[in-house]
Design a protein around this motif. Structure first.
Motif, PDB file in Angstrom:
ATOM      1  N   ALA A 110       0.839  -1.200   0.000  1.00 10.29           N
ATOM      2  CA  ALA A 110       0.000   0.000   0.000  1.00 10.29           C
ATOM      3  C   ALA A 110       0.870   1.245   0.000  1.00 10.29           C
ATOM      4  N   PRO A 111       0.441   2.308  -0.668  1.00 10.66           N
ATOM      5  CA  PRO A 111       1.206   3.557  -0.640  1.00 10.66           C
ATOM      6  C   PRO A 111       1.145   4.202   0.741  1.00 10.66           C
ATOM      7  N   GLU A 112       2.158   4.959   1.062  1.00 16.00           N
ATOM      8  CA  GLU A 112       2.188   5.660   2.346  1.00 16.00           C
ATOM      9  C   GLU A 112       1.123   6.750   2.339  1.00 16.00           C
ATOM     10  N   ALA A 113       0.374   6.815   3.411  1.00 24.10           N
ATOM     11  CA  ALA A 113      -0.668   7.845   3.526  1.00 24.10           C
ATOM     12  C   ALA A 113      -0.988   8.030   5.000  1.00 24.10           C
ATOM     13  N   GLU A 114      -1.374   9.257   5.361  1.00 24.67           N
ATOM     14  CA  GLU A 114      -1.679   9.576   6.759  1.00 24.67           C
ATOM     15  C   GLU A 114      -3.124   9.994   6.961  1.00 24.67           C
ATOM     16  N   SER A 115      -3.967   9.805   5.978  1.00 21.49           N
ATOM     17  CA  SER A 115      -5.365  10.192   6.135  1.00 21.49           C
ATOM     18  C   SER A 115      -6.070   9.252   7.103  1.00 21.49           C
ATOM     19  N   SER A 116      -7.205   9.697   7.638  1.00 22.11           N
ATOM     20  CA  SER A 116      -7.960   8.843   8.568  1.00 22.11           C
ATOM     21  C   SER A 116      -8.446   7.579   7.873  1.00 22.11           C
ATOM     22  N   GLY A 117      -8.784   7.684   6.588  1.00 22.87           N
ATOM     23  CA  GLY A 117      -9.213   6.512   5.844  1.00 22.87           C
ATOM     24  C   GLY A 117      -8.097   5.501   5.681  1.00 22.87           C
ATOM     25  N   ALA A 118      -6.869   5.988   5.408  1.00 21.36           N
ATOM     26  CA  ALA A 118      -5.723   5.088   5.261  1.00 21.36           C
ATOM     27  C   ALA A 118      -5.417   4.376   6.569  1.00 21.36           C
ATOM     28  N   ARG A 119      -5.443   5.120   7.683  1.00 17.80           N
ATOM     29  CA  ARG A 119      -5.152   4.503   8.987  1.00 17.80           C
ATOM     30  C   ARG A 119      -6.185   3.449   9.344  1.00 17.80           C
ATOM     31  N   LEU A 120      -7.459   3.773   9.117  1.00 18.53           N
ATOM     32  CA  LEU A 120      -8.516   2.823   9.454  1.00 18.53           C
ATOM     33  C   LEU A 120      -8.454   1.596   8.543  1.00 18.53           C
ATOM     34  N   ALA A 121      -8.196   1.820   7.261  1.00 20.39           N
ATOM     35  CA  ALA A 121      -8.142   0.709   6.315  1.00 20.39           C
ATOM     36  C   ALA A 121      -6.975  -0.217   6.606  1.00 20.39           C
ATOM     37  N   GLN A 122      -5.823   0.337   6.966  1.00 22.94           N
ATOM     38  CA  GLN A 122      -4.613  -0.468   7.112  1.00 22.94           C
ATOM     39  C   GLN A 122      -4.401  -1.020   8.521  1.00 22.94           C
ATOM     40  N   HIS A 123      -4.957  -0.331   9.514  1.00 26.66           N
ATOM     41  CA  HIS A 123      -4.696  -0.758  10.891  1.00 26.66           C
ATOM     42  C   HIS A 123      -5.974  -1.064  11.667  1.00 26.66           C
ATOM     43  N   GLY A 124      -7.133  -0.642  11.167  1.00 29.09           N
ATOM     44  CA  GLY A 124      -8.374  -0.866  11.886  1.00 29.09           C
ATOM     45  C   GLY A 124      -8.448  -0.048  13.154  1.00 29.09           C
ATOM     46  N   SER A 125      -9.367  -0.447  14.030  1.00 29.10           N
ATOM     47  CA  SER A 125      -9.505   0.201  15.330  1.00 29.10           C
ATOM     48  C   SER A 125      -9.886  -0.887  16.333  1.00 29.10           C
ATOM     49  N   GLY A 126     -10.251  -0.456  17.542  1.00 29.86           N
ATOM     50  CA  GLY A 126     -10.622  -1.450  18.542  1.00 29.86           C
ATOM     51  C   GLY A 126     -11.792  -2.316  18.128  1.00 29.86           C
ATOM     52  N   ASP A 127     -12.709  -1.765  17.338  1.00 30.47           N
ATOM     53  CA  ASP A 127     -13.908  -2.500  16.941  1.00 30.47           C
ATOM     54  C   ASP A 127     -13.925  -2.880  15.465  1.00 30.47           C
ATOM     55  N   VAL A 128     -13.066  -2.260  14.661  1.00 27.42           N
ATOM     56  CA  VAL A 128     -13.090  -2.470  13.213  1.00 27.42           C
ATOM     57  C   VAL A 128     -11.769  -3.097  12.778  1.00 27.42           C
ATOM     58  N   PRO A 129     -11.808  -4.255  12.114  1.00 30.25           N
ATOM     59  CA  PRO A 129     -10.567  -4.879  11.645  1.00 30.25           C
ATOM     60  C   PRO A 129      -9.980  -4.118  10.460  1.00 30.25           C
ATOM     61  N   ALA A 130      -8.720  -4.340  10.180  1.00 26.75           N
ATOM     62  CA  ALA A 130      -8.069  -3.694   9.042  1.00 26.75           C
ATOM     63  C   ALA A 130      -8.642  -4.229   7.734  1.00 26.75           C
ATOM     64  N   CYS A 131      -9.152  -3.333   6.904  1.00 28.70           N
ATOM     65  CA  CYS A 131      -9.761  -3.745   5.635  1.00 28.70           C
ATOM     66  C   CYS A 131      -8.739  -4.386   4.698  1.00 28.70           C
ATOM     67  N   THR A 132      -7.526  -3.841   4.708  1.00 27.67           N
ATOM     68  CA  THR A 132      -6.512  -4.300   3.747  1.00 27.67           C
ATOM     69  C   THR A 132      -6.067  -5.734   4.007  1.00 27.67           C
ATOM     70  N   ALA A 133      -6.327  -6.258   5.212  1.00 29.10           N
ATOM     71  CA  ALA A 133      -5.933  -7.637   5.501  1.00 29.10           C
ATOM     72  C   ALA A 133      -6.578  -8.606   4.526  1.00 29.10           C
ATOM     73  N   CYS A 134      -7.800  -8.306   4.101  1.00 23.87           N
ATOM     74  CA  CYS A 134      -8.502  -9.169   3.140  1.00 23.87           C
ATOM     75  C   CYS A 134      -8.551  -8.561   1.739  1.00 23.87           C
ATOM     76  N   HIS A 135      -8.756  -7.260   1.657  1.00 22.14           N
ATOM     77  CA  HIS A 135      -9.002  -6.607   0.364  1.00 22.14           C
ATOM     78  C   HIS A 135      -7.748  -6.034  -0.285  1.00 22.14           C
ATOM     79  N   GLY A 136      -6.633  -5.949   0.469  1.00 19.26           N
ATOM     80  CA  GLY A 136      -5.450  -5.323  -0.084  1.00 19.26           C
ATOM     81  C   GLY A 136      -5.648  -3.822  -0.224  1.00 19.26           C
ATOM     82  N   PRO A 137      -4.615  -3.106  -0.671  1.00 21.43           N
ATOM     83  CA  PRO A 137      -3.265  -3.624  -0.989  1.00 21.43           C
ATOM     84  C   PRO A 137      -2.515  -4.047   0.266  1.00 21.43           C
TER      85      PRO A 137
END
Length: 342
Positions: free
Chosen positions: A249-276
């Protein structure tokens, strides 16, 4: 006073006997060729109008993007496929079969004046008893209904209609919605070239069987055979999607990038299944990079609200999306849509 009560009771009993006789002995002629008794059509139509106006949603429920050209185009294509048989298209005449219905469905250019957008939404969503107007076949898909309303409230002339849906009657072709080679430019329609043939075939089978709700796609897939589904999946799908999911995945600091790549306490990381940067061992999930923001927002809200079905993956996605708020969804959709599609 007693005599008045007796008179009213006798009238009520007499009316009940007459009504039961009409029903029980079939005295009312239900032939569409005969039409209604004088005044009955007015009674039914007035009841219909007042019922719609009482139950239609408020103007605040009308989406802000109701005039978006992509939404209008999607509604136009579905209307041509599913609704024009009865109501015709601008510049076309109705079929003899439609004109022989009782009551006859109004031509589309005559049906819209006098109705507000929320009222049209309610009519399309709920249908109308004893008119042949069906309800929307997919509960929970108000987003699709609003696209049809967008088309109706922007109803074009005959020349503009041809530009939207092509010439002639009949169903719209797959490529008219999804684009040649599956590269749709409509922000409310998914790009099929970003999916694998297996994912497309699975989705079409689910639409055909009703496991996945969409008034638009259930109509499109209802009569497809297994061989037609296989051919369409091969035509529009790309076997390269899983390889692209493995790209970093490209480097990014937006809230969407952080949530997609790392998830949160209640939301898993989207990229784990969907990539990149995909790292899950489960069956390949759809590639999201390059899909439009509007489409992704709709799908995430459907998952969150439990309105999207389809296989075992549906359980995983409903759980993953249930804690997303609207800001989270907007941020995720913006990040994935901003990734390179090629």
């Amino acid at each position: 006073m007693k005599r008045v009560i007796q008179t009213l009771a006798a009238l009520a009993l007499g009316g009940a006997i007459i009504g039961a006789s009409i029903v029980g002995f079939g005295l009312y002629n239900v032939s569409a060729g005969e039409g209604h008794f004088p005044g009955v059509r007015w009674l039914f139509h007035t009841t219909f109008q007042q019922s719609v106006r009482l139950r239609a949603p408020g103007p605040e429920e009308r989406p802000d993007d109701i005039t978006h050209p992509d939404r209008v185009a999607l509604g136009a294509l579905h209307f041509k496929s599913a609704c024009a048989f009865c109501h015709a298209l601008p510049g076309q005449s109705q079929s003899a079969t439609a004109r022989a219905m009782e009551p006859p469905p109004p031509h589309i250019t005559d049906a819209i004046p006098g109705w507000e957008a929320p009222e049209l939404f309610w009519i399309i969503k709920e249908g109308v008893k004893m008119t042949g107007m069906p309800h929307w076949p997919a509960p929970g898909r108000g987003d699709e209904i609003w696209s049809v309303v967008a088309y109706l409230t922007a109803l074009p002339d005959a020349e503009a209609q041809i530009a939207l849906t092509g010439e002639g009657r009949g169903r719209a072709r797959c490529a008219q919605c999804h684009g040649e080679a599956g590269k749709s430019r409509n922000s409310y329609i998914p790009r099929l070239d970003l999916l694998t043939p297996g994912q497309i075939a699975e989705a079409l089978r689910q639409y055909r069987g009703g496991q996945r709700a969409s008034g638009i796609m259930q109509e499109a897939a209802a009569q497809l055979s297994d061989s037609q589904i296989a051919a369409l999946a091969q035509k529009y799908g790309s076997p390269k999607a899983p390889q692209r999911q493995a790209d970093p995945a490209p480097e990014a600091e937006s809230s969407g990038a952080r949530l997609a790549q790392h998830g949160s306490g209640d939301v898993p990381a989207c990229t784990a299944c969907h990539g990149p940067g995909r790292r899950a061992d489960a069956p390949i999930a759809p590639l999201l990079a390059g899909q439009s923001q509007a489409y992704l927002e709709v799908q995430l809200k459907l998952w969150r609200e439990g309105q999207r079905g389809g296989g075992e993956r549906a359980k995983v996605m409903r759980k993953a999306a249930q804690d997303l708020n609207d800001d989270d969804i907007e941020a995720l959709a913006a990040w994935f849509s901003g990734l390179a599609a090629e």
